[in-house]
Scaffold this motif. Structure first.
Motif, PDB file in Angstrom:
ATOM      1  N   TYR A   1      16.130  -6.698 -15.329  1.00 25.50           N
ATOM      2  CA  TYR A   1      14.758  -7.059 -16.043  1.00 25.50           C
ATOM      3  C   TYR A   1      14.271  -5.756 -16.023  1.00 25.50           C
ATOM      4  N   LEU A   2      13.954  -5.014 -14.839  1.00 25.67           N
ATOM      5  CA  LEU A   2      13.380  -3.763 -14.885  1.00 25.67           C
ATOM      6  C   LEU A   2      14.079  -2.672 -15.595  1.00 25.67           C
ATOM      7  N   VAL A   3      15.307  -2.607 -15.646  1.00 28.58           N
ATOM      8  CA  VAL A   3      15.879  -1.836 -16.587  1.00 28.58           C
ATOM      9  C   VAL A   3      15.866  -1.902 -18.104  1.00 28.58           C
ATOM     10  N   ALA A   4      15.850  -3.080 -18.358  1.00 27.55           N
ATOM     11  CA  ALA A   4      16.107  -3.541 -19.758  1.00 27.55           C
ATOM     12  C   ALA A   4      14.364  -3.578 -20.292  1.00 27.55           C
ATOM     13  N   ASN A   5      13.491  -3.544 -19.463  1.00 29.61           N
ATOM     14  CA  ASN A   5      12.037  -3.588 -20.079  1.00 29.61           C
ATOM     15  C   ASN A   5      11.392  -2.250 -19.714  1.00 29.61           C
ATOM     16  N   VAL A   6      12.176  -1.270 -18.979  1.00 27.73           N
ATOM     17  CA  VAL A   6      11.495   0.004 -18.407  1.00 27.73           C
ATOM     18  C   VAL A   6      10.205   0.589 -19.314  1.00 27.73           C
ATOM     19  N   GLN A   7      10.139   0.478 -20.650  1.00 24.06           N
ATOM     20  CA  GLN A   7       9.298   1.090 -21.304  1.00 24.06           C
ATOM     21  C   GLN A   7       7.842   0.450 -21.247  1.00 24.06           C
ATOM     22  N   ASP A   8       7.839  -0.812 -20.891  1.00 23.22           N
ATOM     23  CA  ASP A   8       6.481  -1.347 -20.785  1.00 23.22           C
ATOM     24  C   ASP A   8       6.342  -2.492 -19.610  1.00 23.22           C
ATOM     25  N   VAL A   9       7.224  -2.249 -18.820  1.00 24.00           N
ATOM     26  CA  VAL A   9       7.220  -3.263 -17.772  1.00 24.00           C
ATOM     27  C   VAL A   9       6.046  -3.042 -16.677  1.00 24.00           C
ATOM     28  N   SER A  10       5.580  -4.292 -16.194  1.00 22.76           N
ATOM     29  CA  SER A  10       4.431  -4.287 -15.264  1.00 22.76           C
ATOM     30  C   SER A  10       4.742  -5.277 -14.252  1.00 22.76           C
ATOM     31  N   LEU A  11       4.018  -5.233 -13.190  1.00 19.45           N
ATOM     32  CA  LEU A  11       4.152  -6.114 -12.078  1.00 19.45           C
ATOM     33  C   LEU A  11       3.831  -7.595 -12.579  1.00 19.45           C
TER      34      LEU A  11
ATOM     35  N   LEU B   1      19.237  12.953 -20.099  1.00 19.87           N
ATOM     36  CA  LEU B   1      19.222  14.209 -20.089  1.00 19.87           C
ATOM     37  C   LEU B   1      20.898  14.646 -19.942  1.00 19.87           C
ATOM     38  N   GLU B   2      21.397  14.121 -19.238  1.00 13.43           N
ATOM     39  CA  GLU B   2      22.982  14.715 -19.174  1.00 13.43           C
ATOM     40  C   GLU B   2      23.802  14.231 -20.277  1.00 13.43           C
ATOM     41  N   LEU B   3      23.630  13.221 -20.799  1.00 15.30           N
ATOM     42  CA  LEU B   3      24.453  12.520 -21.765  1.00 15.30           C
ATOM     43  C   LEU B   3      24.075  12.566 -23.364  1.00 15.30           C
ATOM     44  N   THR B   4      22.931  13.270 -23.654  1.00  6.34           N
ATOM     45  CA  THR B   4      22.448  13.081 -25.000  1.00  6.34           C
ATOM     46  C   THR B   4      21.642  14.492 -25.340  1.00  6.34           C
ATOM     47  N   THR B   5      21.376  14.501 -26.671  1.00  3.78           N
ATOM     48  CA  THR B   5      20.523  15.797 -26.849  1.00  3.78           C
ATOM     49  C   THR B   5      19.168  15.498 -27.396  1.00  3.78           C
ATOM     50  N   LYS B   6      18.880  14.342 -26.872  1.00  9.99           N
ATOM     51  CA  LYS B   6      17.418  13.936 -27.257  1.00  9.99           C
ATOM     52  C   LYS B   6      16.604  14.459 -26.660  1.00  9.99           C
ATOM     53  N   SER B   7      15.532  14.773 -27.386  1.00 16.02           N
ATOM     54  CA  SER B   7      14.337  15.729 -26.820  1.00 16.02           C
ATOM     55  C   SER B   7      13.679  15.205 -25.660  1.00 16.02           C
ATOM     56  N   ILE B   8      13.117  15.979 -24.669  1.00 13.93           N
ATOM     57  CA  ILE B   8      12.345  15.635 -23.769  1.00 13.93           C
ATOM     58  C   ILE B   8      11.292  14.769 -24.080  1.00 13.93           C
ATOM     59  N   GLU B   9      10.708  14.953 -25.159  1.00 18.14           N
ATOM     60  CA  GLU B   9       9.465  14.077 -25.756  1.00 18.14           C
ATOM     61  C   GLU B   9      10.358  12.400 -25.976  1.00 18.14           C
ATOM     62  N   GLU B  10      11.315  12.528 -26.442  1.00 21.86           N
ATOM     63  CA  GLU B  10      12.029  11.354 -27.138  1.00 21.86           C
ATOM     64  C   GLU B  10      12.469  10.423 -25.564  1.00 21.86           C
ATOM     65  N   ILE B  11      12.775  11.161 -24.804  1.00 22.84           N
ATOM     66  CA  ILE B  11      13.275  10.504 -23.532  1.00 22.84           C
ATOM     67  C   ILE B  11      12.092  10.003 -22.804  1.00 22.84           C
ATOM     68  N   SER B  12      11.006  10.818 -22.785  1.00 25.17           N
ATOM     69  CA  SER B  12       9.705  10.541 -22.196  1.00 25.17           C
ATOM     70  C   SER B  12       9.530   9.098 -22.821  1.00 25.17           C
ATOM     71  N   THR B  13       9.435   8.907 -24.232  1.00 24.62           N
ATOM     72  CA  THR B  13       8.803   7.808 -24.718  1.00 24.62           C
ATOM     73  C   THR B  13      10.031   6.641 -24.305  1.00 24.62           C
ATOM     74  N   ILE B  14      11.188   6.948 -24.494  1.00 25.18           N
ATOM     75  CA  ILE B  14      12.332   5.760 -24.117  1.00 25.18           C
ATOM     76  C   ILE B  14      11.982   5.047 -22.781  1.00 25.18           C
ATOM     77  N   VAL B  15      11.761   5.813 -21.735  1.00 25.00           N
ATOM     78  CA  VAL B  15      11.652   5.331 -20.394  1.00 25.00           C
ATOM     79  C   VAL B  15      10.263   5.116 -19.904  1.00 25.00           C
ATOM     80  N   GLY B  16       9.326   5.120 -21.121  1.00 18.87           N
ATOM     81  CA  GLY B  16       8.187   4.352 -20.897  1.00 18.87           C
ATOM     82  C   GLY B  16       6.788   4.990 -20.429  1.00 18.87           C
ATOM     83  N   TYR B  17       6.941   6.544 -20.529  1.00 19.93           N
ATOM     84  CA  TYR B  17       6.009   7.421 -19.850  1.00 19.93           C
ATOM     85  C   TYR B  17       4.712   7.433 -21.276  1.00 19.93           C
ATOM     86  N   PRO B  18       3.261   7.329 -21.072  1.00 20.79           N
ATOM     87  CA  PRO B  18       2.532   7.451 -22.070  1.00 20.79           C
ATOM     88  C   PRO B  18       2.269   8.954 -22.578  1.00 20.79           C
TER      89      PRO B  18
END
Length: 103
Positions: A3-13, A55-72
């Motif tokens: 659940y945590l991995v699948a909802n990493v973008q907006d997960v909360s306790l 970061l290892e497997l894609t060419t996505k930008s740091i900004e894209e990755i930041s958004t994907i993993v849920g950092y504001p």
């Protein structure tokens, strides 16, 4: 963890507790017992782990990755990443780059 991995973008306790039908305080204690970490620590560790793979497997930008993993913000992402790994995302990417890259 799934659940945590699948909802990493907006997960909360609170959201996670509601999903499993627990009270947030109970889920927090359960996470502490199972993982020997707070919910916040577990969430950060999961986010950084996912971003390391990206970061290892894609060419996505740091900004894209930041958004994907849920950092504001990117600065929050950099701070969390550096605290977990001792490197910035760019440094990590340079040292762990896989070839060929997949987008």
């Amino acid at each position: 963890m799934n659940y945590l991995v699948a909802n990493v973008q907006d997960v909360s306790l609170e959201k996670m507790a509601q999903h499993f039908g627990y009270q947030p305080k109970y889920l927090s204690r359960l996470i502490r017992q199972l993982f020997d970490q707070t919910f916040s620590q577990l969430k950060t560790e999961t986010r950084v782990s996912i971003s390391k793979s990206l970061l290892e497997l894609t060419t996505k930008s740091i900004e894209e990755i930041s958004t994907i993993v849920g950092y504001p913000s990117v600065s929050t992402y950099y701070r969390a990443f550096r605290q977990e790994t001792g490197q910035t995302p760019n440094e990590y990417r340079r040292h762990h780059r896989q070839s060929p890259t997949i987008k």
